[in-house]
Design a protein around this motif. Structure first.
Motif, PDB file in Angstrom:
ATOM      1  N   PHE A  18      27.997  32.425  48.949  1.00 25.84           N
ATOM      2  CA  PHE A  18      28.477  33.471  48.052  1.00 25.84           C
ATOM      3  C   PHE A  18      29.575  34.298  48.706  1.00 25.84           C
ATOM      4  N   SER A  19      29.491  34.492  50.003  1.00 24.38           N
ATOM      5  CA  SER A  19      30.543  35.234  50.699  1.00 24.38           C
ATOM      6  C   SER A  19      31.872  34.496  50.625  1.00 24.38           C
ATOM      7  N   LEU A  20      31.847  33.197  50.845  1.00 26.45           N
ATOM      8  CA  LEU A  20      33.094  32.420  50.742  1.00 26.45           C
ATOM      9  C   LEU A  20      33.609  32.378  49.310  1.00 26.45           C
ATOM     10  N   LEU A  21      32.715  32.290  48.331  1.00 23.88           N
ATOM     11  CA  LEU A  21      33.130  32.331  46.929  1.00 23.88           C
ATOM     12  C   LEU A  21      33.790  33.666  46.607  1.00 23.88           C
ATOM     13  N   SER A  22      33.240  34.753  47.127  1.00 26.79           N
ATOM     14  CA  SER A  22      33.817  36.080  46.901  1.00 26.79           C
ATOM     15  C   SER A  22      35.207  36.190  47.509  1.00 26.79           C
ATOM     16  N   VAL A  23      35.379  35.634  48.712  1.00 29.98           N
ATOM     17  CA  VAL A  23      36.709  35.666  49.349  1.00 29.98           C
ATOM     18  C   VAL A  23      37.716  34.881  48.520  1.00 29.98           C
ATOM     19  N   VAL A  24      37.332  33.714  48.037  1.00 31.34           N
ATOM     20  CA  VAL A  24      38.252  32.887  47.253  1.00 31.34           C
ATOM     21  C   VAL A  24      38.618  33.575  45.947  1.00 31.34           C
ATOM     22  N   ILE A  25      37.622  34.093  45.221  1.00 30.70           N
ATOM     23  CA  ILE A  25      37.908  34.759  43.947  1.00 30.70           C
ATOM     24  C   ILE A  25      38.748  36.010  44.181  1.00 30.70           C
ATOM     25  N   GLY A  26      38.417  36.785  45.191  1.00 38.38           N
ATOM     26  CA  GLY A  26      39.205  37.982  45.497  1.00 38.38           C
ATOM     27  C   GLY A  26      40.634  37.651  45.881  1.00 38.38           C
ATOM     28  N   ALA A  27      40.831  36.571  46.647  1.00 45.75           N
ATOM     29  CA  ALA A  27      42.186  36.174  47.032  1.00 45.75           C
ATOM     30  C   ALA A  27      42.989  35.718  45.816  1.00 45.75           C
ATOM     31  N   VAL A  28      42.338  35.042  44.881  1.00 48.58           N
ATOM     32  CA  VAL A  28      43.027  34.616  43.659  1.00 48.58           C
ATOM     33  C   VAL A  28      43.440  35.831  42.834  1.00 48.58           C
ATOM     34  N   VAL A  29      42.553  36.814  42.712  1.00 45.05           N
ATOM     35  CA  VAL A  29      42.883  38.032  41.967  1.00 45.05           C
ATOM     36  C   VAL A  29      44.016  38.788  42.652  1.00 45.05           C
ATOM     37  N   LEU A  30      43.963  38.894  43.975  1.00 41.93           N
ATOM     38  CA  LEU A  30      45.044  39.572  44.706  1.00 41.93           C
ATOM     39  C   LEU A  30      46.375  38.838  44.555  1.00 41.93           C
ATOM     40  N   ALA A  31      46.348  37.512  44.613  1.00 42.92           N
ATOM     41  CA  ALA A  31      47.577  36.736  44.437  1.00 42.92           C
ATOM     42  C   ALA A  31      48.151  36.940  43.042  1.00 42.92           C
ATOM     43  N   GLY A  32      47.297  36.932  42.035  1.00 39.53           N
ATOM     44  CA  GLY A  32      47.767  37.181  40.675  1.00 39.53           C
ATOM     45  C   GLY A  32      48.351  38.564  40.523  1.00 39.53           C
ATOM     46  N   THR A  33      47.749  39.547  41.172  1.00 34.52           N
ATOM     47  CA  THR A  33      48.259  40.917  41.105  1.00 34.52           C
ATOM     48  C   THR A  33      49.615  41.033  41.786  1.00 34.52           C
ATOM     49  N   VAL A  34      49.775  40.372  42.914  1.00 26.08           N
ATOM     50  CA  VAL A  34      51.046  40.436  43.637  1.00 26.08           C
ATOM     51  C   VAL A  34      52.159  39.725  42.854  1.00 26.08           C
ATOM     52  N   ILE A  35      51.838  38.566  42.282  1.00 29.38           N
ATOM     53  CA  ILE A  35      52.849  37.807  41.542  1.00 29.38           C
ATOM     54  C   ILE A  35      53.218  38.516  40.249  1.00 29.38           C
ATOM     55  N   GLY A  36      52.227  39.010  39.519  1.00 31.13           N
ATOM     56  CA  GLY A  36      52.496  39.721  38.270  1.00 31.13           C
ATOM     57  C   GLY A  36      52.984  38.794  37.170  1.00 31.13           C
ATOM     58  N   ARG A  37      53.985  39.207  36.430  1.00 34.24           N
ATOM     59  CA  ARG A  37      54.614  38.433  35.352  1.00 34.24           C
ATOM     60  C   ARG A  37      53.602  37.858  34.375  1.00 34.24           C
ATOM     61  N   ASN A  38      52.639  38.633  33.994  1.00 32.24           N
ATOM     62  CA  ASN A  38      51.551  38.256  33.091  1.00 32.24           C
ATOM     63  C   ASN A  38      50.631  37.193  33.673  1.00 32.24           C
ATOM     64  N   LEU A  39      50.901  36.699  34.867  1.00 31.19           N
ATOM     65  CA  LEU A  39      49.953  35.814  35.529  1.00 31.19           C
ATOM     66  C   LEU A  39      48.716  36.607  35.926  1.00 31.19           C
ATOM     67  N   ASP A  40      48.919  37.870  36.282  1.00 34.29           N
ATOM     68  CA  ASP A  40      47.777  38.710  36.635  1.00 34.29           C
ATOM     69  C   ASP A  40      46.848  38.914  35.443  1.00 34.29           C
ATOM     70  N   VAL A  41      47.396  38.979  34.241  1.00 29.48           N
ATOM     71  CA  VAL A  41      46.574  39.122  33.042  1.00 29.48           C
ATOM     72  C   VAL A  41      45.685  37.896  32.874  1.00 29.48           C
ATOM     73  N   LEU A  42      46.279  36.736  32.989  1.00 33.97           N
ATOM     74  CA  LEU A  42      45.534  35.483  32.845  1.00 33.97           C
ATOM     75  C   LEU A  42      44.482  35.327  33.947  1.00 33.97           C
ATOM     76  N   VAL A  43      44.872  35.596  35.173  1.00 34.92           N
ATOM     77  CA  VAL A  43      43.952  35.475  36.311  1.00 34.92           C
ATOM     78  C   VAL A  43      42.805  36.475  36.179  1.00 34.92           C
ATOM     79  N   ASN A  44      43.114  37.717  35.821  1.00 31.28           N
ATOM     80  CA  ASN A  44      42.063  38.731  35.691  1.00 31.28           C
ATOM     81  C   ASN A  44      41.059  38.360  34.609  1.00 31.28           C
ATOM     82  N   GLN A  45      41.550  37.866  33.477  1.00 27.66           N
ATOM     83  CA  GLN A  45      40.631  37.521  32.398  1.00 27.66           C
ATOM     84  C   GLN A  45      39.743  36.350  32.774  1.00 27.66           C
ATOM     85  N   TRP A  46      40.313  35.292  33.308  1.00 27.26           N
ATOM     86  CA  TRP A  46      39.508  34.105  33.611  1.00 27.26           C
ATOM     87  C   TRP A  46      38.576  34.315  34.794  1.00 27.26           C
ATOM     88  N   THR A  47      39.011  35.067  35.795  1.00 28.86           N
ATOM     89  CA  THR A  47      38.085  35.346  36.903  1.00 28.86           C
ATOM     90  C   THR A  47      36.977  36.295  36.458  1.00 28.86           C
TER      91      THR A  47
END
Length: 151
Positions: free
Chosen positions: A58-87
């Protein structure tokens, strides 16, 4: 989707909230990784981090999901919207599955009630930040305003 707000005035705040949730998941996962090192990957021990039950998987799953959310936030351009909803949906499924199997051998992520509650709050907040963070053109904003006022 006409009912989803476009160019909401508070979208930078919602984007920051999504980034903070991603950062929390990464930090929780890293602390949990170091706390559960040496235990079985899906072990059901009494390992707790920040008051929540966890294990190495679960710790590794949390790191992966958190890294995906952070990457989506950094990239932006509505990718963060899609990433936030699906995660958010993924976190909801994990937490509800954890709640269903809480006191059984099928609790592979070693979740506790506190972990399930925290995951549900995080997923609902992440879903909210995904719903209100959409950026679009002025025409899309006008279409959203007209659809909202038709009700």
């Amino acid at each position: 989707m006409a009912h989803t707000p476009v160019n909401h005035p508070a979208r930078p705040i919602y984007r920051a909230i999504g980034g903070l949730i991603g950062l929390y998941l990464v930090l929780f996962g890293l602390i949990g990784f170091f706390a559960s090192t040496g235990d079985p990957f899906f072990g059901q021990s009494d390992t707790q981090v920040l008051g929540q039950g966890t294990n190495l998987g679960f710790s590794l799953l949390s790191v992966v999901i958190g890294a995906v959310v952070l990457a989506g936030t950094v990239i932006g351009r509505n990718l963060d919207v899609l990433v936030n909803q699906w995660t958010a949906y993924l976190i909801m499924v994990v937490s509800l599955g954890g709640l269903a199997f809480l006191r059984t051998e099928a609790n592979i992520f070693n979740l506790s009630v506190a972990t399930v509650i925290v995951l549900m709050v995080l997923s609902m907040t992440l879903l909210m930040s995904g719903m209100y963070g959409k950026v679009g053109t002025d025409e899309e904003h006008e279409a959203w305003q007209k659809a909202r006022l038709v009700l």
